[in-house]
Design an enzyme around this catalytic site. Structure first.
Site, PDB file in Angstrom:
ATOM      1  N   TYR A  60       0.797  -1.401   0.112  1.00  0.00           N
ATOM      2  CA  TYR A  60      -0.135  -0.041   0.093  1.00  0.00           C
ATOM      3  C   TYR A  60       0.884   1.247  -0.074  1.00  0.00           C
ATOM      4  O   TYR A  60       0.757   2.153  -0.618  1.00  0.00           O
ATOM      5  CB  TYR A  60      -0.842  -0.099   1.294  1.00  0.00           C
ATOM      6  CG  TYR A  60      -1.871   1.175   1.414  1.00  0.00           C
ATOM      7  CD1 TYR A  60      -3.015   1.171   0.737  1.00  0.00           C
ATOM      8  CD2 TYR A  60      -1.719   2.099   2.142  1.00  0.00           C
ATOM      9  CE1 TYR A  60      -3.929   2.190   0.933  1.00  0.00           C
ATOM     10  CE2 TYR A  60      -2.519   3.224   2.298  1.00  0.00           C
ATOM     11  CZ  TYR A  60      -3.591   3.102   1.646  1.00  0.00           C
ATOM     12  OH  TYR A  60      -4.598   4.323   1.672  1.00  0.00           O
ATOM     13  N   VAL A  61       1.888   1.278   0.660  1.00  0.00           N
ATOM     14  CA  VAL A  61       2.820   2.486   0.884  1.00  0.00           C
ATOM     15  C   VAL A  61       3.470   2.683  -0.236  1.00  0.00           C
ATOM     16  O   VAL A  61       3.678   3.910  -0.749  1.00  0.00           O
ATOM     17  CB  VAL A  61       3.659   2.303   2.160  1.00  0.00           C
ATOM     18  CG1 VAL A  61       4.762   3.430   2.075  1.00  0.00           C
ATOM     19  CG2 VAL A  61       3.145   2.302   3.356  1.00  0.00           C
ATOM     20  N   LYS A 117       1.277   4.192  -2.762  1.00  0.00           N
ATOM     21  CA  LYS A 117       0.987   5.573  -2.526  1.00  0.00           C
ATOM     22  C   LYS A 117       2.037   6.745  -2.785  1.00  0.00           C
ATOM     23  O   LYS A 117       1.947   7.669  -3.123  1.00  0.00           O
ATOM     24  CB  LYS A 117       0.140   5.778  -0.885  1.00  0.00           C
ATOM     25  CG  LYS A 117      -1.108   5.208  -0.979  1.00  0.00           C
ATOM     26  CD  LYS A 117      -2.055   5.607  -1.774  1.00  0.00           C
ATOM     27  CE  LYS A 117      -3.657   5.146  -1.533  1.00  0.00           C
ATOM     28  NZ  LYS A 117      -4.402   5.727  -2.438  1.00  0.00           N
TER      29      LYS A 117
HETATM   30  N1  LIG Z   1      -9.729   5.430   5.048  1.00  0.00           N
HETATM   31  C1  LIG Z   1      -8.467   6.093   5.481  1.00  0.00           C
HETATM   32  O1  LIG Z   1      -8.070   6.134   6.494  1.00  0.00           O
HETATM   33  C2  LIG Z   1      -7.309   6.424   4.031  1.00  0.00           C
HETATM   34  C3  LIG Z   1      -6.155   7.049   4.552  1.00  0.00           C
HETATM   35  C4  LIG Z   1      -5.426   7.588   3.647  1.00  0.00           C
HETATM   36  C5  LIG Z   1      -5.888   7.443   2.327  1.00  0.00           C
HETATM   37  N2  LIG Z   1      -7.088   6.450   1.916  1.00  0.00           N
HETATM   38  C6  LIG Z   1      -7.218   6.786   0.486  1.00  0.00           C
HETATM   39  O2  LIG Z   1      -8.368   7.151   0.110  1.00  0.00           O
HETATM   40  C7  LIG Z   1      -9.101   6.265  -0.903  1.00  0.00           C
HETATM   41  C8  LIG Z   1     -10.607   6.158  -0.555  1.00  0.00           C
HETATM   42  O3  LIG Z   1     -10.359   5.294   0.816  1.00  0.00           O
HETATM   43  P1  LIG Z   1     -11.989   4.824   1.582  1.00  0.00           P
HETATM   44  O4  LIG Z   1     -11.372   4.681   3.019  1.00  0.00           O
HETATM   45  O5  LIG Z   1     -12.677   5.843   1.157  1.00  0.00           O
HETATM   46  O6  LIG Z   1     -11.854   3.269   1.004  1.00  0.00           O
HETATM   47  P2  LIG Z   1     -13.390   2.556   1.164  1.00  0.00           P
HETATM   48  O7  LIG Z   1     -14.324   2.935   2.044  1.00  0.00           O
HETATM   49  O8  LIG Z   1     -12.942   1.093   1.280  1.00  0.00           O
HETATM   50  O9  LIG Z   1     -14.017   2.807  -0.344  1.00  0.00           O
HETATM   51  C9  LIG Z   1     -13.187   2.513  -1.334  1.00  0.00           C
HETATM   52  C10 LIG Z   1     -13.896   2.846  -2.794  1.00  0.00           C
HETATM   53  O10 LIG Z   1     -13.054   2.512  -3.875  1.00  0.00           O
HETATM   54  C11 LIG Z   1     -13.909   1.692  -5.007  1.00  0.00           C
HETATM   55  N3  LIG Z   1     -12.790   0.698  -5.172  1.00  0.00           N
HETATM   56  C12 LIG Z   1     -12.034  -0.101  -4.711  1.00  0.00           C
HETATM   57  N4  LIG Z   1     -11.469  -0.931  -5.762  1.00  0.00           N
HETATM   58  C13 LIG Z   1     -11.820  -0.372  -7.007  1.00  0.00           C
HETATM   59  C14 LIG Z   1     -11.638  -0.918  -8.350  1.00  0.00           C
HETATM   60  N5  LIG Z   1     -10.687  -1.806  -8.520  1.00  0.00           N
HETATM   61  N6  LIG Z   1     -12.126  -0.086  -9.475  1.00  0.00           N
HETATM   62  C15 LIG Z   1     -12.912   0.687  -8.869  1.00  0.00           C
HETATM   63  N7  LIG Z   1     -13.372   1.207  -7.968  1.00  0.00           N
HETATM   64  C16 LIG Z   1     -12.909   0.689  -7.006  1.00  0.00           C
HETATM   65  C17 LIG Z   1     -15.106   1.237  -4.140  1.00  0.00           C
HETATM   66  O11 LIG Z   1     -15.868   0.659  -4.825  1.00  0.00           O
HETATM   67  P3  LIG Z   1     -17.116  -0.623  -4.458  1.00  0.00           P
HETATM   68  O12 LIG Z   1     -17.835   0.007  -3.392  1.00  0.00           O
HETATM   69  O13 LIG Z   1     -17.630  -1.016  -5.575  1.00  0.00           O
HETATM   70  O14 LIG Z   1     -16.098  -1.663  -3.706  1.00  0.00           O
HETATM   71  C18 LIG Z   1     -15.281   2.254  -2.961  1.00  0.00           C
HETATM   72  O15 LIG Z   1     -16.086   2.957  -3.462  1.00  0.00           O
HETATM   73  C19 LIG Z   1      -8.493   5.198  -1.259  1.00  0.00           C
HETATM   74  O16 LIG Z   1      -7.240   5.577  -2.359  1.00  0.00           O
HETATM   75  C20 LIG Z   1      -7.420   5.214   0.050  1.00  0.00           C
HETATM   76  O17 LIG Z   1      -6.314   4.534  -0.178  1.00  0.00           O
HETATM   77  C21 LIG Z   1      -7.727   6.284   2.726  1.00  0.00           C
END
Ligand SMILES: NC(=O)c1ccc[n+]([C@@H]2O[C@H](COP(=O)([O-])OP(=O)(O)OC[C@H]3O[C@@H](n4cnc5c(N)ncnc54)[C@H](OP(=O)(O)O)[C@@H]3O)[C@@H](O)[C@H]2O)c1
Length: 250
Positions: free
Chosen positions: A158-159, A162
């Protein structure tokens, strides 16, 4: 909440059905944009989000498309351009985790995370920037992570993905700057979404202990900064990574 001016803008958000992506879609619509979004599998969430956008008087367009798939991603961008006639904003948000210590990490866990989190950004940016270059205008916002800046044990896949997004953001910002396309990144800290709900209490305690603000973020607090970077308020910013992390990375 401040409403940045995105009146009449046409936006595409990858991974818009849940968590941070969903808040970005809604925040952009509140700011006046019509918003297309992709998702992988959650059709019901997609349908209810389109209905919510329509109830706000905006056009919402849901596209089922695996962000890791190059041909599918190019087709999704093409569909958005045909429907909206232009594309002003791309947010590369889709992402997953498959955490493991290096010694236990499988090749599939490595490949899946790199493909979904990093190759997807190449796929969508390449397809969208072709249109933005012809428009001589565009904003691209890539969602990276604070761990892509500071590292994290147990998340090397993951890191790496990113940190790759950060390098990609800076390189493409340089490539596209002469075409009036700004490319920036947002690096969230720990955000309250499905991605972090699986952590146990001990892990959550350890995380809170390294956040100066002593709390996790709400998805809307990330969406707000994304809307700023997508607005004309950020016209003189490119190649920047904004940490929205309660002070974690400083
Ligand atoms: N949450 C945190 O603490 C955090 C921190 C830093 C960065 N981020 C980054 O922020 C972003 C969003 O994270 P989140 O926490 O909101 O995640 P989340 O709640 O798990 O939601 C992920 C979203 O991405 C979609 N997705 C996953 N794989 C996909 C693929 N192969 N093709 C198209 N869509 C896909 C999912 O669609 P489905 O609903 O259809 O599965 C969902 O809409 C990510 O890039 C994550 O790395 C998150």
């Amino acid at each position: 909440m401040i409403n940045y001016m995105l009146d009449g803008k046409k936006a595409l958000v990858t991974g818009g059905t849940r968590g941070i992506g969903r808040e970005i879609v809604l925040a952009m619509a509140r700011c006046g944009a019509d918003v297309a979004f992709t998702y992988r599998s959650s059709r019901e969430h997609a349908d209810s989000l389109v209905a919510e956008l329509e109830s706000m008087g905006r056009i919402g367009l849901a596209l089922q498309s695996d962000a890791a798939d190059s041909a599918g991603s190019a087709a999704a961008v093409q569909t958005v351009i045909e429907r909206f006639t232009r594309l002003d904003i791309l947010v590369n948000n889709a992402g997953i985790t498959k955490d493991n210590l290096l010694m236990r990490m499988s090749e599939d866990e490595w490949d899946d995370v790199i493909a979904t989190n990093l190759k997807s950004v190449f796929n969508f940016t390449k397809a969208a920037s072709r249109q933005m270059m012809s428009q001589r205008a565009g904003k691209i916002v890539n969602i990276t992570s604070v761990v892509g800046v500071i590292g994290n044990a147990g998340q090397s896949n993951y890191v790496a993905s990113k940190a790759g997004v950060i390098g990609f953001t800076k390189s493409i910002a340089k490539e596209l700057s002469s075409r009036n396309i700004q490319v920036n990144g947002v690096a969230p800290g720990f955000v309250d979404t499905d991605m972090t709900h699986g952590l146990n209490d001990k892990q959550k305690e350890a995380i809170l202990s390294v956040i100066p603000m002593k709390r996790t973020a709400q998805p809307a607090e990330i969406a707000e900064v994304v809307c700023f970077l997508a607005s004309s308020g950020a016209n003189y910013m490119t190649g920047q990574i904004l940490c929205v992390d309660g002070g974690m990375a400083m």
